[in-house]
Enzyme design. Structure first.
Site, PDB file in Angstrom:
ATOM      1  N   PRO A   2      26.573 -62.218  23.073  1.00  0.00           N
ATOM      2  CA  PRO A   2      25.557 -62.894  22.273  1.00  0.00           C
ATOM      3  C   PRO A   2      24.358 -63.395  23.060  1.00  0.00           C
ATOM      4  O   PRO A   2      24.479 -64.273  23.902  1.00  0.00           O
ATOM      5  CB  PRO A   2      26.299 -64.081  21.672  1.00  0.00           C
ATOM      6  CG  PRO A   2      27.687 -64.015  22.195  1.00  0.00           C
ATOM      7  CD  PRO A   2      27.672 -63.114  23.375  1.00  0.00           C
ATOM      8  N   GLU A   3      23.209 -62.836  22.783  1.00  0.00           N
ATOM      9  CA  GLU A   3      21.950 -63.464  23.182  1.00  0.00           C
ATOM     10  C   GLU A   3      21.341 -64.024  21.897  1.00  0.00           C
ATOM     11  O   GLU A   3      21.989 -64.031  20.857  1.00  0.00           O
ATOM     12  CB  GLU A   3      21.037 -62.446  23.871  1.00  0.00           C
ATOM     13  CG  GLU A   3      21.656 -61.934  25.177  1.00  0.00           C
ATOM     14  CD  GLU A   3      20.728 -61.070  26.007  1.00  0.00           C
ATOM     15  OE1 GLU A   3      19.505 -61.262  25.922  1.00  0.00           O
ATOM     16  OE2 GLU A   3      21.224 -60.207  26.744  1.00  0.00           O
ATOM     17  N   HIS A  91      43.358 -64.101  20.751  1.00  0.00           N
ATOM     18  CA  HIS A  91      42.087 -64.752  21.093  1.00  0.00           C
ATOM     19  C   HIS A  91      41.340 -65.312  19.886  1.00  0.00           C
ATOM     20  O   HIS A  91      40.168 -65.623  19.987  1.00  0.00           O
ATOM     21  CB  HIS A  91      41.166 -63.832  21.888  1.00  0.00           C
ATOM     22  CG  HIS A  91      41.805 -63.268  23.116  1.00  0.00           C
ATOM     23  ND1 HIS A  91      42.363 -64.057  24.092  1.00  0.00           N
ATOM     24  CD2 HIS A  91      42.000 -61.988  23.514  1.00  0.00           C
ATOM     25  CE1 HIS A  91      42.859 -63.283  25.036  1.00  0.00           C
ATOM     26  NE2 HIS A  91      42.661 -62.028  24.709  1.00  0.00           N
ATOM     27  N   ARG A 113      37.190 -64.229  26.483  1.00  0.00           N
ATOM     28  CA  ARG A 113      36.970 -64.803  27.816  1.00  0.00           C
ATOM     29  C   ARG A 113      36.915 -66.320  27.815  1.00  0.00           C
ATOM     30  O   ARG A 113      36.937 -66.950  28.883  1.00  0.00           O
ATOM     31  CB  ARG A 113      35.691 -64.216  28.431  1.00  0.00           C
ATOM     32  CG  ARG A 113      35.851 -62.745  28.751  1.00  0.00           C
ATOM     33  CD  ARG A 113      34.600 -62.139  29.326  1.00  0.00           C
ATOM     34  NE  ARG A 113      34.340 -62.609  30.680  1.00  0.00           N
ATOM     35  CZ  ARG A 113      33.271 -62.240  31.392  1.00  0.00           C
ATOM     36  NH1 ARG A 113      32.374 -61.435  30.863  1.00  0.00           N
ATOM     37  NH2 ARG A 113      33.111 -62.677  32.608  1.00  0.00           N
ATOM     38  N   ARG A 158       6.732 -71.987  41.062  1.00  0.00           N
ATOM     39  CA  ARG A 158       8.100 -71.456  41.025  1.00  0.00           C
ATOM     40  C   ARG A 158       8.152 -70.178  41.856  1.00  0.00           C
ATOM     41  O   ARG A 158       7.437 -69.214  41.576  1.00  0.00           O
ATOM     42  CB  ARG A 158       8.509 -71.149  39.588  1.00  0.00           C
ATOM     43  CG  ARG A 158       8.672 -72.394  38.735  1.00  0.00           C
ATOM     44  CD  ARG A 158      10.143 -72.659  38.481  1.00  0.00           C
ATOM     45  NE  ARG A 158      10.329 -73.517  37.334  1.00  0.00           N
ATOM     46  CZ  ARG A 158      11.372 -73.455  36.517  1.00  0.00           C
ATOM     47  NH1 ARG A 158      12.305 -72.543  36.704  1.00  0.00           N
ATOM     48  NH2 ARG A 158      11.487 -74.280  35.519  1.00  0.00           N
TER      49      ARG A 158
END
Length: 277
Positions: A2-3, A91, A113, A158
């Site tokens: 999932p993004e 799961h 996971r 940055r």
DNA sequence: CTGGAGACCTGGATGC
DNA sequence: TGCATCCAGGTCTCCA
């Protein structure tokens, strides 16, 4: 998996089945995932009405009058809306049962996971935005306030590679490994370039690319929305046509040069040396 | 403050 | 077939 687009498609898929309905019960099948489940969750939610389902970055937010259920899908999580009594799979860790009688449905969280999370933020704990996991998040890429100008200003001083700058999530949220690679390709920017050395004009292009790519992915996902209520629910997500992600050695769709894979911050980055300078 | 590495987990693909 | 190794869509925590 999932993004931001996958989480948004999940939100669009589950919201119609949840909003306005009363919670019947909550089932916790283990102590927790990345963090412990709030043990009081079944008591807190039973009999309460779901007001709305929102999203902040990759966090799903199920709002109640007295607080918000925060769900994160981690790397491998997904949510499905299922008929009660649907056979349990390995799961399957968490159920939110809504409605009663013939109209009952189960929101089930599956996460092999276990990097996902289910947390509770009570309203009397202050603003949701100040929650520990949400407070440091950057702007929503699909909302006003996200622009090349923002990326430019936030990136001065940055030195980290622009790919890492996007993934960090403190400036813009929701751009994960796949869409960071794809957005940089569309904008023609080398992922290794220091964020602080990229011009305003190139960030304008990048912001447009990020917006377009996320929006396209959501549209594609929208066509599979009914999968969220399928008993044998297939992926529920969608096959995006990637330009570089997971295409090491394959000819670039633009110039034909082999796509290169490098490692940045212990994650794979895919890019085209010709098209991204 | 910034940046880099390690940590948390399971399962699928690949190679010997 | 069995076993070892590598890799995976995230992000928090700790350290320099």
């Amino acid at each position: 998996m999932p993004e931001l687009p996958e989480v948004e498609v999940t939100r669009l898929g589950v919201a119609p089945h949840l909003e306005g309905r009363l919670v019947d019960s909550v089932l916790l099948r283990r102590d927790g995932l990345r963090w412990p489940f709030p043990p009081a969750l079944p008591t807190l939610l039973a009999g309460q009405r779901i007001l709305s389902v929102g999203r902040r970055g990759k966090y799903l937010l199920i709002h109640f009058a007295h607080g918000t259920l925060i769900i994160h899908l981690g790397m491998s999580g997904h949510l499905r809306v299922l008929p009660p009594g649907t056979e349990l799979k390995k799961h399957d860790h968490f159920d939110l049962v809504v409605g009663s009688g013939a109209g009952q449905q189960v929101l089930r969280l599956h996460d092999p996971r276990r990097f996902g999370a289910v947390l509770w933020h009570p309203n009397d704990d202050g603003e949701l935005d100040s929650h520990l996991l949400l407070r440091g998040l950057g702007v929503e890429p699909l909302e006003d306030g996200f622009s090349g100008g923002l990326l430019f200003r936030a990136s001065r001083k940055r030195s980290a590679p622009v790919k890492q700058f996007l993934l960090a999530g403190d400036v813009v949220v929701g751009v994960g490994n796949i869409y960071a690679c794809e957005s940089l390709f569309r904008a023609g920017i080398n992922p290794k370039t220091a964020a602080g050395r990229i011009s305003r004009g190139r960030y304008d292009k990048l912001a447009v690319a990020i917006r377009e790519i996320l929006a396209e992915a959501i549209v594609q996902g929208g066509s599979t929305l009914r999968d969220f209520i399928a008993v044998n629910g297939r992926s529920g997500y969608f096959q995006q046509t990637y330009f570089v992600y997971d295409r090491e050695g394959v000819p670039c769709r633009n110039c034909g040069a082999p796509v290169r894979r490098i490692v940045q911050g212990q994650r794979s980055t895919f890019y085209c040396v010709n098209c991204q300078k």
